[in-house]
Design an enzyme around this catalytic site. Sequence first.
Site, mmCIF file in Angstrom:
data_model
loop_
_atom_site.group_PDB
_atom_site.id
_atom_site.type_symbol
_atom_site.label_atom_id
_atom_site.label_comp_id
_atom_site.label_asym_id
_atom_site.label_seq_id
_atom_site.Cartn_x
_atom_site.Cartn_y
_atom_site.Cartn_z
ATOM 1 N N ALA A 202 0.743 -1.137 0.026
ATOM 2 C CA ALA A 202 0.050 0.001 0.286
ATOM 3 C C ALA A 202 0.686 1.139 -0.144
ATOM 4 C CB ALA A 202 -0.909 -0.116 1.299
ATOM 5 N N ASP A 203 1.691 1.402 0.742
ATOM 6 C CA ASP A 203 2.792 2.578 0.744
ATOM 7 C C ASP A 203 3.196 3.015 -0.411
ATOM 8 O OD1 ASP A 203 2.793 0.362 3.021
ATOM 9 O OD2 ASP A 203 4.466 1.513 3.880
#
Length: 413
Positions: A202-203
């Site tokens: 996600a990051d």
Amino acid sequence: MNHTKLKLSAVALTLALGLSACSGESPEKQVQSAESEQMKAVDVDKSMPMQSIESTAKRIGESAANWQIAQFGNLDYIPESHRAKSENAKFWIQASFYIGLTRWIDATDDKQLESFVKQVAEKENYELILERPYHADDHAIAQTYLWLAERAGVQEAYMPTKEVFDMILSKPPQVGLNMGDSESSSGKYHLEGNCQLRWCWADALFMAPRAWAQMTKVTSDPKYLEYGNKEFWAAADYLFSDEYGLFFRDSRYFDAKSDNGEPVFWGRGNGWVFAAIPMIIEELPEGHPSKDRYIELYKKHAEGLMALQKEDGYWPASLMDPDKVRTPEVSGTGFITFGLAWGVNNGILTDQRSKDVVEKGWSAITKAVTDDGRVNWVQHVGKSPDPVKESDSQLYGTGAVLLAASEMLIWNK
């Protein structure tokens, strides 16, 4: 080109004076019970007068930016395990601060802060970390270089990044997105898995896609945005849960459960993505065919997040298990508040509930920033919900607060 000879700490000190006259553990081990430390009571106003919000945003933004800059060269408050990386302007920790800072500069036209950013970029020769050129984390600083290129028209600001991106396009990664199926590597700049040659966590959606869109804007070559758009949607389709309206951090969390039996959705992990989507949308050319798709994803994610705000205004570190970490967590809250405020300010979120959630989130953020601008209650570097202490502070937390402050500065205007 004459590069500045100043050390970053010296640059920071000069500016401050002028202005102020990922571990490899399993999810089960990472998701541990919160520390027994009692959280201080946080009184959150139900509503804040509009003038108060604007003035508070100005005060918080200025003080947070100045405090953080003044700390360069003296980051002893950061745990030693991540201090060296935090001192590296090209690494994602510091780069995330500059993403918030440049947004604040856009909102305020602060020339001294802009000068500071230019000096940092020149000192780094506008370069990326080259040990792992495909890694999204190491594209985060490119967003600042490309911001400078667009703002000042300086070609050298984007050329080193363009060389890296061109190399990636010539040899695109041929790996899947499953973190569990890939091998990790050790070293100073390690990989959690080979899938990190792509954007499989996600990051990454905060760190890289916007830079690829910016590159198309400054070069007028559509191939960069085409790649970034394709890879964003590959990752988003893989990691987003339509059932919950939330993003899994990576594939290792698809089946992970928190203590209460609910899925593990990381607060900051979702904050990374939710803050990224508005900034990507802003970089899209007029009439881009994917814009509506980004807005649709934004709305689904916003709905999932708004339902999980705590009574104290913060979003929990473990979104579906607020008792896992009961203390405030400001980095995720800052990113989420920014994203929601952007939606209200741009007429995408129009209901009163959305406005109330934003104001409640902003009020909570203000309680976590000291009078001199230190941003407290920031979960340290990690990949899952971990305990947070009041004294915990990190550069990306300040970046998140600056993003939120930039939108609250124009709240409902």
